[in-house]
Design a protein around this motif. Structure first.
Motif, PDB file in Angstrom:
ATOM      1  N   PRO A   1      20.828  21.750 -43.782  1.00 52.09           N
ATOM      2  CA  PRO A   1      19.770  22.658 -44.214  1.00 52.09           C
ATOM      3  C   PRO A   1      18.416  22.271 -43.602  1.00 52.09           C
ATOM      4  O   PRO A   1      18.104  21.090 -43.487  1.00 52.09           O
ATOM      5  CB  PRO A   1      19.738  22.509 -45.723  1.00 52.09           C
ATOM      6  CG  PRO A   1      20.949  21.723 -46.107  1.00 52.09           C
ATOM      7  CD  PRO A   1      21.481  21.086 -44.884  1.00 52.09           C
ATOM      8  N   MET A   2      17.656  23.253 -43.235  1.00 51.46           N
ATOM      9  CA  MET A   2      16.376  23.014 -42.570  1.00 51.46           C
ATOM     10  C   MET A   2      15.380  22.259 -43.439  1.00 51.46           C
ATOM     11  O   MET A   2      14.566  21.513 -42.928  1.00 51.46           O
ATOM     12  CB  MET A   2      15.744  24.339 -42.128  1.00 51.46           C
ATOM     13  CG  MET A   2      16.454  24.991 -40.991  1.00 51.46           C
ATOM     14  SD  MET A   2      16.369  23.962 -39.528  1.00 51.46           S
ATOM     15  CE  MET A   2      17.338  24.904 -38.423  1.00 51.46           C
ATOM     16  N   ASP A   3      15.439  22.447 -44.747  1.00 47.16           N
ATOM     17  CA  ASP A   3      14.464  21.770 -45.600  1.00 47.16           C
ATOM     18  C   ASP A   3      14.768  20.282 -45.762  1.00 47.16           C
ATOM     19  O   ASP A   3      13.967  19.541 -46.309  1.00 47.16           O
ATOM     20  CB  ASP A   3      14.348  22.456 -46.961  1.00 47.16           C
ATOM     21  CG  ASP A   3      15.678  22.595 -47.678  1.00 47.16           C
ATOM     22  OD1 ASP A   3      16.719  22.403 -47.039  1.00 47.16           O
ATOM     23  OD2 ASP A   3      15.659  22.911 -48.875  1.00 47.16           O
ATOM     24  N   LYS A   4      15.890  19.826 -45.252  1.00 45.56           N
ATOM     25  CA  LYS A   4      16.253  18.405 -45.319  1.00 45.56           C
ATOM     26  C   LYS A   4      15.944  17.663 -44.016  1.00 45.56           C
ATOM     27  O   LYS A   4      16.178  16.467 -43.920  1.00 45.56           O
ATOM     28  CB  LYS A   4      17.749  18.247 -45.625  1.00 45.56           C
ATOM     29  CG  LYS A   4      18.189  18.876 -46.914  1.00 45.56           C
ATOM     30  CD  LYS A   4      17.694  18.105 -48.096  1.00 45.56           C
ATOM     31  CE  LYS A   4      18.290  18.710 -49.367  1.00 45.56           C
ATOM     32  NZ  LYS A   4      17.621  18.239 -50.549  1.00 45.56           N
ATOM     33  N   LEU A   5      15.422  18.374 -43.029  1.00 44.93           N
ATOM     34  CA  LEU A   5      15.123  17.744 -41.743  1.00 44.93           C
ATOM     35  C   LEU A   5      13.918  16.819 -41.851  1.00 44.93           C
ATOM     36  O   LEU A   5      12.964  17.103 -42.569  1.00 44.93           O
ATOM     37  CB  LEU A   5      14.824  18.807 -40.686  1.00 44.93           C
ATOM     38  CG  LEU A   5      15.959  19.738 -40.292  1.00 44.93           C
ATOM     39  CD1 LEU A   5      15.447  20.786 -39.319  1.00 44.93           C
ATOM     40  CD2 LEU A   5      17.105  18.976 -39.691  1.00 44.93           C
ATOM     41  N   THR A   6      13.966  15.743 -41.093  1.00 41.95           N
ATOM     42  CA  THR A   6      12.810  14.856 -41.010  1.00 41.95           C
ATOM     43  C   THR A   6      11.823  15.431 -39.996  1.00 41.95           C
ATOM     44  O   THR A   6      12.153  16.349 -39.232  1.00 41.95           O
ATOM     45  CB  THR A   6      13.225  13.448 -40.546  1.00 41.95           C
ATOM     46  OG1 THR A   6      13.713  13.538 -39.199  1.00 41.95           O
ATOM     47  CG2 THR A   6      14.286  12.850 -41.448  1.00 41.95           C
ATOM     48  N   LYS A   7      10.641  14.866 -39.978  1.00 43.18           N
ATOM     49  CA  LYS A   7       9.640  15.311 -39.000  1.00 43.18           C
ATOM     50  C   LYS A   7      10.173  15.122 -37.581  1.00 43.18           C
ATOM     51  O   LYS A   7      10.004  15.989 -36.727  1.00 43.18           O
ATOM     52  CB  LYS A   7       8.336  14.536 -39.189  1.00 43.18           C
ATOM     53  CG  LYS A   7       7.262  14.941 -38.216  1.00 43.18           C
ATOM     54  CD  LYS A   7       5.976  14.188 -38.442  1.00 43.18           C
ATOM     55  CE  LYS A   7       4.933  14.605 -37.425  1.00 43.18           C
ATOM     56  NZ  LYS A   7       3.662  13.910 -37.615  1.00 43.18           N
ATOM     57  N   GLN A   8      10.826  13.999 -37.347  1.00 43.63           N
ATOM     58  CA  GLN A   8      11.363  13.740 -36.004  1.00 43.63           C
ATOM     59  C   GLN A   8      12.447  14.755 -35.646  1.00 43.63           C
ATOM     60  O   GLN A   8      12.516  15.211 -34.507  1.00 43.63           O
ATOM     61  CB  GLN A   8      11.913  12.316 -35.906  1.00 43.63           C
ATOM     62  CG  GLN A   8      12.302  11.931 -34.496  1.00 43.63           C
ATOM     63  CD  GLN A   8      11.141  12.034 -33.519  1.00 43.63           C
ATOM     64  OE1 GLN A   8      10.074  11.485 -33.753  1.00 43.63           O
ATOM     65  NE2 GLN A   8      11.329  12.751 -32.431  1.00 43.63           N
ATOM     66  N   ASP A   9      13.277  15.110 -36.613  1.00 45.50           N
ATOM     67  CA  ASP A   9      14.293  16.140 -36.365  1.00 45.50           C
ATOM     68  C   ASP A   9      13.631  17.448 -35.944  1.00 45.50           C
ATOM     69  O   ASP A   9      14.061  18.103 -34.995  1.00 45.50           O
ATOM     70  CB  ASP A   9      15.141  16.400 -37.618  1.00 45.50           C
ATOM     71  CG  ASP A   9      16.034  15.231 -37.993  1.00 45.50           C
ATOM     72  OD1 ASP A   9      16.364  14.415 -37.111  1.00 45.50           O
ATOM     73  OD2 ASP A   9      16.394  15.147 -39.188  1.00 45.50           O
ATOM     74  N   ARG A  10      12.592  17.823 -36.673  1.00 42.52           N
ATOM     75  CA  ARG A  10      11.888  19.071 -36.351  1.00 42.52           C
ATOM     76  C   ARG A  10      11.237  18.995 -34.977  1.00 42.52           C
ATOM     77  O   ARG A  10      11.283  19.951 -34.206  1.00 42.52           O
ATOM     78  CB  ARG A  10      10.849  19.378 -37.422  1.00 42.52           C
ATOM     79  CG  ARG A  10      11.461  19.876 -38.706  1.00 42.52           C
ATOM     80  CD  ARG A  10      10.399  20.412 -39.655  1.00 42.52           C
ATOM     81  NE  ARG A  10      11.023  20.923 -40.854  1.00 42.52           N
ATOM     82  CZ  ARG A  10      11.100  20.251 -41.999  1.00 42.52           C
ATOM     83  NH1 ARG A  10      10.572  19.055 -42.100  1.00 42.52           N
ATOM     84  NH2 ARG A  10      11.701  20.788 -43.041  1.00 42.52           N
ATOM     85  N   LEU A  11      10.635  17.849 -34.670  1.00 45.73           N
ATOM     86  CA  LEU A  11      10.024  17.685 -33.343  1.00 45.73           C
ATOM     87  C   LEU A  11      11.067  17.811 -32.239  1.00 45.73           C
ATOM     88  O   LEU A  11      10.803  18.423 -31.201  1.00 45.73           O
ATOM     89  CB  LEU A  11       9.307  16.336 -33.245  1.00 45.73           C
ATOM     90  CG  LEU A  11       7.923  16.266 -33.869  1.00 45.73           C
ATOM     91  CD1 LEU A  11       7.436  14.822 -33.920  1.00 45.73           C
ATOM     92  CD2 LEU A  11       6.935  17.126 -33.113  1.00 45.73           C
ATOM     93  N   ASP A  12      12.232  17.254 -32.462  1.00 43.81           N
ATOM     94  CA  ASP A  12      13.304  17.354 -31.464  1.00 43.81           C
ATOM     95  C   ASP A  12      13.732  18.807 -31.264  1.00 43.81           C
ATOM     96  O   ASP A  12      13.934  19.256 -30.133  1.00 43.81           O
ATOM     97  CB  ASP A  12      14.508  16.507 -31.879  1.00 43.81           C
ATOM     98  CG  ASP A  12      14.237  15.016 -31.809  1.00 43.81           C
ATOM     99  OD1 ASP A  12      13.268  14.603 -31.126  1.00 43.81           O
ATOM    100  OD2 ASP A  12      14.992  14.260 -32.450  1.00 43.81           O
ATOM    101  N   ILE A  13      13.851  19.534 -32.359  1.00 41.13           N
ATOM    102  CA  ILE A  13      14.227  20.950 -32.275  1.00 41.13           C
ATOM    103  C   ILE A  13      13.140  21.742 -31.556  1.00 41.13           C
ATOM    104  O   ILE A  13      13.424  22.551 -30.669  1.00 41.13           O
ATOM    105  CB  ILE A  13      14.488  21.525 -33.683  1.00 41.13           C
ATOM    106  CG1 ILE A  13      15.749  20.901 -34.278  1.00 41.13           C
ATOM    107  CG2 ILE A  13      14.597  23.048 -33.640  1.00 41.13           C
ATOM    108  CD1 ILE A  13      15.942  21.179 -35.751  1.00 41.13           C
ATOM    109  N   ILE A  14      11.893  21.489 -31.928  1.00 44.10           N
ATOM    110  CA  ILE A  14      10.772  22.209 -31.314  1.00 44.10           C
ATOM    111  C   ILE A  14      10.681  21.885 -29.829  1.00 44.10           C
ATOM    112  O   ILE A  14      10.432  22.770 -29.005  1.00 44.10           O
ATOM    113  CB  ILE A  14       9.458  21.891 -32.058  1.00 44.10           C
ATOM    114  CG1 ILE A  14       9.519  22.498 -33.464  1.00 44.10           C
ATOM    115  CG2 ILE A  14       8.248  22.406 -31.293  1.00 44.10           C
ATOM    116  CD1 ILE A  14       8.454  21.990 -34.410  1.00 44.10           C
ATOM    117  N   ARG A  15      10.909  20.635 -29.468  1.00 45.40           N
ATOM    118  CA  ARG A  15      10.897  20.250 -28.046  1.00 45.40           C
ATOM    119  C   ARG A  15      11.974  21.025 -27.286  1.00 45.40           C
ATOM    120  O   ARG A  15      11.733  21.554 -26.198  1.00 45.40           O
ATOM    121  CB  ARG A  15      11.124  18.749 -27.892  1.00 45.40           C
ATOM    122  CG  ARG A  15      11.105  18.286 -26.439  1.00 45.40           C
ATOM    123  CD  ARG A  15      11.330  16.792 -26.291  1.00 45.40           C
ATOM    124  NE  ARG A  15      10.234  16.031 -26.884  1.00 45.40           N
ATOM    125  CZ  ARG A  15      10.336  15.294 -27.994  1.00 45.40           C
ATOM    126  NH1 ARG A  15      11.484  15.211 -28.641  1.00 45.40           N
ATOM    127  NH2 ARG A  15       9.302  14.635 -28.455  1.00 45.40           N
TER     128      ARG A  15
END
Length: 51
Positions: free
Chosen positions: A1-15
């Motif tokens: 689930p997206m709300d369980k992602l860490t900041k680093q996970d989100r940064l990786d996805i955004i990258r």
């Protein structure tokens, strides 16, 4: 689930999304941010951090 992602996970996805050129499309930020469960300003901050 997206709300369980860490900041680093989100940064990786955004990258990954950025590398594919998705953010060159008008309105993409407004679509991607809610999908990642973050605000539009937060997404812009993450994009700035990736520069």
């Amino acid at each position: 689930p997206m709300d369980k992602l860490t900041k680093q996970d989100r940064l990786d996805i955004i990258r990954n999304i950025k590398d594919r050129g998705i953010f060159l499309i008008k309105g993409a930020v407004g679509i991607v941010a809610p999908e990642l469960k973050i605000s539009i300003p937060t997404l812009y901050r993450y994009l700035q951090a990736l520069k």
